[in-house]
Design a protein around this motif. Structure first.
Motif, PDB file in Angstrom:
ATOM      1  N   HIS A 134      -5.885   8.021   2.126  1.00  0.00           N
ATOM      2  CA  HIS A 134      -6.959   7.664   3.049  1.00  0.00           C
ATOM      3  C   HIS A 134      -7.964   8.803   3.190  1.00  0.00           C
ATOM      4  N   PRO A 138      -9.951   7.500  -5.263  1.00  0.00           N
ATOM      5  CA  PRO A 138     -10.098   6.323  -6.135  1.00  0.00           C
ATOM      6  C   PRO A 138      -9.037   6.234  -7.226  1.00  0.00           C
ATOM      7  N   VAL A 152       0.828  -1.210   0.000  1.00  0.00           N
ATOM      8  CA  VAL A 152       0.000   0.000   0.000  1.00  0.00           C
ATOM      9  C   VAL A 152       0.864   1.264   0.000  1.00  0.00           C
ATOM     10  N   CYS A 189      -5.797   6.488  -6.743  1.00  0.00           N
ATOM     11  CA  CYS A 189      -4.564   5.879  -6.238  1.00  0.00           C
ATOM     12  C   CYS A 189      -4.597   4.370  -6.457  1.00  0.00           C
ATOM     13  N   ASN A 224      -4.075   2.396  -3.031  1.00  0.00           N
ATOM     14  CA  ASN A 224      -4.895   2.778  -1.868  1.00  0.00           C
ATOM     15  C   ASN A 224      -4.062   3.433  -0.763  1.00  0.00           C
TER      16      ASN A 224
END
Length: 286
Positions: free
Chosen positions: A266, A258, A219, A260, A263
């Motif tokens: 945040h 959305p 991530v 990225c 994810n």
């Protein structure tokens, strides 16, 4: 008997002379303290956290009394309410400051960032940071030993036993900045709390190139610049292989989230997104 009387008289005379000396010395070297300092100190929450940048609440009170303006002086624990009371006591005005909160910019949990070795040293982030890069492939991520937890005077941060990452309690955090100073990797930062506690931020500080960062943590930000390109407010910049969202420019539109692919961005405390319904010839009403 005469010797006893002489001794008593001598001691009394010495005591009287000493008392006179102390009296004149206290008058000579008397230090005046503005009574407003005590008034301001009485308004403060007495946390003595140092988050204001001054040595304790008394140091902050002295700074308020001695300053011509209260602009740039703020008590992070008491917030706007306390600063308004202080301004009223001193007969001055104060700018309304934006509430801040500590944010943990690392999402490298045990699941996202697998271990590559086992650390067997002192359980301190500061010590571990000085010794080596960490027990995973990411040399930027959180150690999870809890130096930030130990530094917090308000029990506002804890280590999640499953993810081994710090979690901040929004109700308890006073934005004193103690955890920010305690983190040797600068993972924690103070950001605007945002309307209804809504925030958008990049939860990654890895500055390695995309492929290396992604290998270490699934991530991680890979600096693809998709978020930077789609932001209509120029709030996102990519430097040193890492995206960063300027909370002063961000309007919380969430268009970047959305986009990225890993994810890494945040969004907190927003309502659920509405699912888009694709319109096809079969479901169009005639």
């Amino acid at each position: 008997m005469n010797l006893i009387l002489l001794a008593v008289i001598s001691l009394s005379a010495i005591g009287a002379i000493a008392a006179l000396i102390l009296y004149f010395a206290s008058r000579k070297f008397k230090v005046y303290e503005d009574p407003n300092i005590a008034l301001v100190e009485g308004i403060l929450p007495a946390a003595n956290c140092g988050g204001c940048g001054f040595p304790g609440c008394k140091g902050f009170a002295e700074a308020c009394v001695n300053a011509n303006f209260l602009d740039g002086i703020s008590c992070p624990v008491g917030g706007a309410e306390v600063m308004t009371k202080i301004a009223s006591v001193l007969g001055r005005t104060v700018e309304v400051t934006t509430p801040m909160i500590a944010v943990v910019r690392c999402n490298g949990s045990c699941e996202n960032r697998p271990r590559t070795n086992i650390y067997d040293g002192a359980t301190s982030c500061a010590v571990a940071s000085a010794l080596y890069g960490g027990d995973t492939g990411c040399s930027y991520g959180c150690f999870g030993f809890g130096d930030c937890v130990a530094s917090c005077l308000f029990n506002a941060i804890r280590i999640n036993p499953e993810t081994m990452l710090p979690e901040v309690s929004e109700d308890a955090c006073t934005a004193c900045g103690a955890c920010v100073k305690a983190c040797p990797r600068n993972i924690i930062e103070l950001r605007k709390k945002g309307p209804k506690s809504r925030r958008v931020y990049v939860s990654c500080i890895n500055k390695d190139k995309g492929a290396v960062a992604r290998k270490a943590c699934k991530v991680a930000c890979i600096a693809c610049r998709k978020c930077e390109k789609i932001c209509p407010f120029e709030a996102i910049t990519v430097e040193n292989n890492l995206a960063y969202i300027d909370y002063n420019k961000c309007k919380l539109c969430r268009k970047c989230v959305p986009e990225c692919p890993t994810n890494a961005i945040h969004e907190l405390n927003f309502p659920p997104r509405k699912e888009k319904i694709e319109v096809t010839e079969g479901n169009v009403a005639s």
